[in-house]
Scaffold this active site. Structure first.
Site, PDB file in Angstrom:
ATOM      1  N   GLY A   9       0.836  -1.211   0.000  1.00 22.98           N
ATOM      2  CA  GLY A   9       0.000   0.000   0.000  1.00 22.98           C
ATOM      3  C   GLY A   9       0.864   1.252   0.000  1.00 22.98           C
ATOM      4  N   THR A  11       1.632   3.131  -2.468  1.00 21.77           N
ATOM      5  CA  THR A  11       1.315   4.122  -3.502  1.00 21.77           C
ATOM      6  C   THR A  11       0.384   5.226  -3.001  1.00 21.77           C
ATOM      7  OG1 THR A  11      -0.477   2.701  -4.268  1.00 21.77           O
ATOM      8  CG2 THR A  11       1.617   2.534  -5.454  1.00 21.77           C
ATOM      9  N   ARG A  35      -0.330   0.138  -8.733  1.00 20.00           N
ATOM     10  CA  ARG A  35      -0.200   1.194  -9.743  1.00 20.00           C
ATOM     11  C   ARG A  35       1.265   1.544  -9.995  1.00 20.00           C
ATOM     12  NH1 ARG A  35      -4.221   5.341  -7.034  1.00 20.00           N
ATOM     13  NH2 ARG A  35      -3.368   4.260  -5.229  1.00 20.00           N
ATOM     14  N   TYR A 150     -16.348  -4.836   5.814  1.00 18.53           N
ATOM     15  CA  TYR A 150     -15.087  -4.112   6.026  1.00 18.53           C
ATOM     16  C   TYR A 150     -14.652  -4.253   7.496  1.00 18.53           C
ATOM     17  CZ  TYR A 150     -11.586  -0.537   6.609  1.00 18.53           C
ATOM     18  OH  TYR A 150     -10.405   0.101   6.934  1.00 18.53           O
ATOM     19  N   LYS A 154     -11.379  -6.259   9.421  1.00 12.93           N
ATOM     20  CA  LYS A 154     -10.431  -5.613  10.336  1.00 12.93           C
ATOM     21  C   LYS A 154     -10.452  -6.281  11.714  1.00 12.93           C
ATOM     22  CE  LYS A 154      -8.724  -2.797   7.357  1.00 12.93           C
ATOM     23  NZ  LYS A 154      -7.336  -2.979   6.897  1.00 12.93           N
TER      24      LYS A 154
HETATM   25  P1  NDP Z   1      -5.469   4.411   0.502  1.00 10.93           P
HETATM   26  O1  NDP Z   1      -6.627   4.057  -0.372  1.00 10.93           O
HETATM   27  O2  NDP Z   1      -4.965   5.801   0.462  1.00 10.93           O
HETATM   28  O3  NDP Z   1      -4.264   3.409   0.206  1.00 10.93           O
HETATM   29  C1  NDP Z   1      -4.501   2.051   0.044  1.00 10.93           C
HETATM   30  C2  NDP Z   1      -3.254   1.398  -0.515  1.00 10.93           C
HETATM   31  O4  NDP Z   1      -3.482  -0.004  -0.641  1.00 10.93           O
HETATM   32  C3  NDP Z   1      -2.866   1.918  -1.881  1.00 10.93           C
HETATM   33  O5  NDP Z   1      -1.476   2.102  -1.904  1.00 10.93           O
HETATM   34  C4  NDP Z   1      -3.256   0.799  -2.818  1.00 10.93           C
HETATM   35  O6  NDP Z   1      -2.369   0.759  -3.907  1.00 10.93           O
HETATM   36  C5  NDP Z   1      -3.037  -0.420  -1.916  1.00 10.93           C
HETATM   37  N1  NDP Z   1      -3.791  -1.580  -2.358  1.00 10.93           N
HETATM   38  C6  NDP Z   1      -5.135  -1.727  -2.398  1.00 10.93           C
HETATM   39  N2  NDP Z   1      -5.450  -2.933  -2.890  1.00 10.93           N
HETATM   40  C7  NDP Z   1      -4.270  -3.555  -3.179  1.00 10.93           C
HETATM   41  C8  NDP Z   1      -3.932  -4.814  -3.714  1.00 10.93           C
HETATM   42  N3  NDP Z   1      -4.860  -5.700  -4.073  1.00 10.93           N
HETATM   43  N4  NDP Z   1      -2.620  -5.131  -3.862  1.00 10.93           N
HETATM   44  C9  NDP Z   1      -1.670  -4.241  -3.523  1.00 10.93           C
HETATM   45  N5  NDP Z   1      -1.927  -3.043  -3.005  1.00 10.93           N
HETATM   46  C10 NDP Z   1      -3.210  -2.703  -2.841  1.00 10.93           C
HETATM   47  O7  NDP Z   1      -5.920   4.013   1.964  1.00 10.93           O
HETATM   48  P2  NDP Z   1      -5.240   4.215   3.407  1.00 10.93           P
HETATM   49  O8  NDP Z   1      -3.824   4.532   3.318  1.00 10.93           O
HETATM   50  O9  NDP Z   1      -6.134   5.091   4.181  1.00 10.93           O
HETATM   51  O10 NDP Z   1      -5.434   2.751   3.969  1.00 10.93           O
HETATM   52  C11 NDP Z   1      -4.348   1.900   4.284  1.00 10.93           C
HETATM   53  C12 NDP Z   1      -4.859   0.836   5.229  1.00 10.93           C
HETATM   54  O11 NDP Z   1      -5.346   1.447   6.399  1.00 10.93           O
HETATM   55  C13 NDP Z   1      -6.004   0.004   4.674  1.00 10.93           C
HETATM   56  O12 NDP Z   1      -5.812  -1.322   5.092  1.00 10.93           O
HETATM   57  C14 NDP Z   1      -7.237   0.606   5.316  1.00 10.93           C
HETATM   58  O13 NDP Z   1      -8.262  -0.325   5.459  1.00 10.93           O
HETATM   59  C15 NDP Z   1      -6.670   1.021   6.660  1.00 10.93           C
HETATM   60  N6  NDP Z   1      -7.377   2.086   7.342  1.00 10.93           N
HETATM   61  C16 NDP Z   1      -7.692   3.273   6.728  1.00 10.93           C
HETATM   62  C17 NDP Z   1      -8.345   4.259   7.445  1.00 10.93           C
HETATM   63  C18 NDP Z   1      -8.770   5.553   6.839  1.00 10.93           C
HETATM   64  O14 NDP Z   1      -9.731   6.178   7.360  1.00 10.93           O
HETATM   65  N7  NDP Z   1      -8.110   6.045   5.814  1.00 10.93           N
HETATM   66  C19 NDP Z   1      -8.666   4.094   8.866  1.00 10.93           C
HETATM   67  C20 NDP Z   1      -8.323   2.814   9.392  1.00 10.93           C
HETATM   68  C21 NDP Z   1      -7.676   1.879   8.668  1.00 10.93           C
HETATM   69  P3  NDP Z   1      -2.742   0.420  -5.428  1.00 10.93           P
HETATM   70  O15 NDP Z   1      -4.098   0.976  -5.690  1.00 10.93           O
HETATM   71  O16 NDP Z   1      -1.648   1.082  -6.194  1.00 10.93           O
HETATM   72  O17 NDP Z   1      -2.668  -1.067  -5.500  1.00 10.93           O
HETATM   73  C1  8X3 Z   2     -11.414   3.264   8.204  1.00  9.22           C
HETATM   74  C2  8X3 Z   2     -12.064   3.969   9.336  1.00  9.22           C
HETATM   75  O1  8X3 Z   2     -14.300   4.459  10.428  1.00  9.22           O
HETATM   76  O2  8X3 Z   2     -14.105   4.800   8.037  1.00  9.22           O
HETATM   77  O3  8X3 Z   2     -11.019   2.006   8.592  1.00  9.22           O
HETATM   78  O4  8X3 Z   2     -14.206   2.589   8.919  1.00  9.22           O
HETATM   79  S1  8X3 Z   2     -13.736   3.936   9.163  1.00  9.22           S
END
Ligand code: NDP
Ligand code: 8X3
Length: 250
Positions: A9, A11, A35, A150, A154
């Site tokens: 993740g 990117t 990506r 979702y 988690k």
């Molecule tokens: P983003 O959408 O900004 O980033 C998600 C990243 O995951 C991207 O780099 C994407 O890269 C990568 N990704 C998604 N699917 C795949 C795949 N199949 N293979 C490889 N890479 C993948 O989200 P966040 O940074 O916010 O989220 C990161 C993590 O934190 C996630 O697990 C999310 O559930 C968790 N999270 C997020 C929260 C929020 O509110 N933002 C809160 C709590 C947890 P690419 O598309 O290039 O593959």
């Molecule tokens: C992302 C936080 O509250 O949008 O994991 O599910 S929430």
């Protein structure tokens, strides 16, 4: 000393910010995402630092095994794994939600995290050293409408993190489950499938977390003495609290 930090993740969002932080600290970063152009942008931005980009889909088991097995020698001895790749798809209530969205979240958030972890574990166990950060969520502990699968993925990440840590007793490997609340990244753009206005509204009217907040915490934990293991870390924007127990009245 320069560590090898393998980040899925990388990117976007938390993973990307972690890549920046560890690379600027002098660590060797392996940056994973699907990506290719985003990985290239990151590598260009961090050209003075040591970043190796590795494009693959974490839900593709063969791709995970192959990419980890064929890492160049310089990046093979992984010290830190940050499992940040993950996504939410949709916010519909269970009766209206799409089964394909549920399957994709399970494939990436659960199976993808497992494939990457399983591929890297032998490297850490052999060296009796390592630190695994899993990106859980407040959604793994606290239900909300539309969070259904979702949140369940988690909750899996949370329990797997604890069980993994228990299995790794005696190996010196640390495991932390990081549980952020609302953070402004690409998360909601993905959840709402490109409906950017809808995504933007999630963060309107208050100060959400940003990726740097979480990357800072991960970086801090990674620099704690080896005898300290933070099992879980729940972090919310100050403006966010629990919903409270709802009673549906007649
Ligand atoms: P983003 O959408 O900004 O980033 C998600 C990243 O995951 C991207 O780099 C994407 O890269 C990568 N990704 C998604 N699917 C795949 C795949 N199949 N293979 C490889 N890479 C993948 O989200 P966040 O940074 O916010 O989220 C990161 C993590 O934190 C996630 O697990 C999310 O559930 C968790 N999270 C997020 C929260 C929020 O509110 N933002 C809160 C709590 C947890 P690419 O598309 O290039 O593959
Ligand atoms: C992302 C936080 O509250 O949008 O994991 O599910 S929430």
């Amino acid at each position: 000393m320069s560590r090898v930090v393998f980040i899925t993740g990388a990117t976007s969002g938390f993973g990307k910010e972690c890549a920046r932080m560890f690379a600027k600290n002098g660590d060797r970063v392996v940056a994973v995402g699907r990506r290719v152009e985003k990985l290239k942008e990151l590598k260009d931005e961090l050209k003075e630092y040591d970043v190796f980009s590795l494009p693959f889909d974490v839900s593709d088991k063969e791709a995970v095994l192959e990419n980890v097995a064929f890492l160049p020698a310089k990046y093979k001895n992984i010290d830190i794994l940050i499992n940040s790749a993950g996504l939410a798809l949709g916010l519909e209530l269970s009766p209206e939600a799409h089964i394909e969205d549920w399957e994709r979240m399970i494939d990436v958030n659960i199976k993808g995290l497992l494939y990457v972890t399983k591929a890297i574990l032998p490297i850490m166990v052999e060296r009796k050293s390592g630190y695994i950060f899993n990106l859980g969520s407040i959604a793994g502990s606290w239900p909300y409408q539309g969070g259904n699968v979702y949140g369940a993925t988690k909750a899996f990440v949370e329990q797997f993190s604890y069980n993994l840590r228990t299995d790794l007793r005696g190996t010196n490997i640390r495991v932390s489950n990081i549980e952020p609340g609302a953070a402004k990244t690409e998360f909601s753009d993905v959840r709402f499938k490109g409906e950017l206005e809808k995504a933007k509204k999630v963060y309107d009217g208050y100060e959400p977390l940003v990726a740097t907040d979480i990357a800072n915490l991960i970086f801090t934990l990674a620099n704690l003495p080896e005898h300290v293991n933070v099992n879980s870390l729940e972090v919310m924007p100050t403006a966010q609290t629990w919903a409270g127990l709802h009673v549906e009245k007649k």
